[in-house]
Design an enzyme around this catalytic site. Sequence first.
Site, PDB file in Angstrom:
ATOM      1  N   HIS A  59      -4.767-103.331   3.373  1.00 42.47           N
ATOM      2  CA  HIS A  59      -5.780-103.739   2.403  1.00 42.47           C
ATOM      3  C   HIS A  59      -6.321-105.112   2.810  1.00 42.47           C
ATOM      4  CE1 HIS A  59      -5.347-100.722  -0.958  1.00 42.47           C
ATOM      5  NE2 HIS A  59      -4.384-100.370  -0.115  1.00 42.47           N
ATOM      6  N   ARG A  98      -8.447 -90.362  -1.873  1.00 38.34           N
ATOM      7  CA  ARG A  98      -7.290 -90.638  -2.723  1.00 38.34           C
ATOM      8  C   ARG A  98      -7.275 -92.099  -3.143  1.00 38.34           C
ATOM      9  NH1 ARG A  98      -3.071 -94.153  -3.201  1.00 38.34           N
ATOM     10  NH2 ARG A  98      -2.733 -94.081  -0.943  1.00 38.34           N
ATOM     11  N   ASP A  99      -7.028 -92.989  -2.221  1.00 37.58           N
ATOM     12  CA  ASP A  99      -6.870 -94.404  -2.535  1.00 37.58           C
ATOM     13  C   ASP A  99      -8.167 -95.019  -3.048  1.00 37.58           C
ATOM     14  OD1 ASP A  99      -5.919 -96.962  -2.746  1.00 37.58           O
ATOM     15  OD2 ASP A  99      -5.107 -97.076  -0.736  1.00 37.58           O
ATOM     16  N   HIS A 158      -1.200 -99.116   6.776  1.00 38.82           N
ATOM     17  CA  HIS A 158      -2.102 -98.928   5.640  1.00 38.82           C
ATOM     18  C   HIS A 158      -2.457-100.334   5.148  1.00 38.82           C
ATOM     19  CE1 HIS A 158      -3.567 -96.649   2.027  1.00 38.82           C
ATOM     20  NE2 HIS A 158      -3.381 -97.837   1.476  1.00 38.82           N
ATOM     21  N   ASN A 206      -9.198-101.152   0.721  1.00 36.31           N
ATOM     22  CA  ASN A 206      -8.635-100.965   2.051  1.00 36.31           C
ATOM     23  C   ASN A 206      -9.576-101.550   3.098  1.00 36.31           C
ATOM     24  OD1 ASN A 206      -6.347 -98.598   1.843  1.00 36.31           O
ATOM     25  ND2 ASN A 206      -7.915 -98.377   0.277  1.00 36.31           N
ATOM     26  N   CYS A 220      -4.633-100.550  -5.659  1.00 34.07           N
ATOM     27  CA  CYS A 220      -3.516 -99.975  -6.403  1.00 34.07           C
ATOM     28  C   CYS A 220      -3.604-100.373  -7.876  1.00 34.07           C
ATOM     29  CB  CYS A 220      -2.195-100.468  -5.807  1.00 34.07           C
ATOM     30  SG  CYS A 220      -0.731 -99.925  -6.738  1.00 34.07           S
TER      31      CYS A 220
END
Length: 318
Positions: free
Chosen positions: A212, A18-19, A210, A252, A243
């Site tokens: 980064h 996803r990310d 989460h 990440n 993002c």
Amino acid sequence: MTELSLPSKVIICEVAPRDGFQAESEWIPTDQKVQIIRNLAATGIQSMEITSFVHPKAIPQLKDAEEVVKRSQDLTGMKFRALVPNLKGAERAMDSGITKLKLMLSATDSHSLSNANSTVKEAQDKLEPIIEAAHKKNVTVGGSISVAFGCPYEGAVPVSRLVDILERYKAMGITEVSLADTTGMANPRQVYDLLGELKVRFPTITFSMHLHNTRGMALANAISALQQGIIHFDSSIAGLGGCPYAPGASGNIATEDLVHSFSEMGIKTNINLDSIIEVAKGVKKTLGHDGGSYMLQAGPNSALHLKPKEQVKMQDNG
């Protein structure tokens, strides 16, 4: 000297599908996405954020969300979740077989307006129908707070803002919340102090991190979280991610780096380090780049080099 007390095991959720993928401008064929997911599952990873059910025009890379989920359903040992921005996205996710939803919410109005075209309050109001729909289908829902440790538009985020958001989450029945350092603005002391305060205020909420690595502090922040007893972490293979609605956001923390670091400290992840490094190498080859991975650059501590020739000679003659 007081011995450092850390958890003996952690749970890592892989978020690259996803990310990581959402940050890629060139289309990744569905076959490749599914194969990467299968390769990740073979490493021992047991939790994965497999995709996001956003509008295809918003993030074209994830327009195949239903197909990716459908073709991964046989991986029964994996706990899949999907990020959902609204009720329609949630319904698509649940119809495709997803049994855990992750809500999308920002800590600041500026980021929320950029990311969701709503203020924080307006965006959180829109989450209630998602939660209601999920409960009717016995689907688990987890919350999240983006830019929780610093906003690229507004700077420092007051603790009171996070408390207000968490109070509303609690009232909605949410018991899991991901705290996201979306643009890598957090520092270890901040992470330690904030988690300490939030754990006291919200003892029934399970927090996850989460992180980064925009400014190279993700691992240090993870250690601070460990010191507060946090055992749930998101990470992305090969350090992929970012993002699209946060200026300067980069990848990440790399899954292989996190697994290596925890392993060196004697903390169990149930993920095979050699396998995850090989998958990271494959992903880098497939995409043509990585997002910043120390394991891909230097390898693990166990990857020793040959001794210098003169030293070998001396030992042989000794």
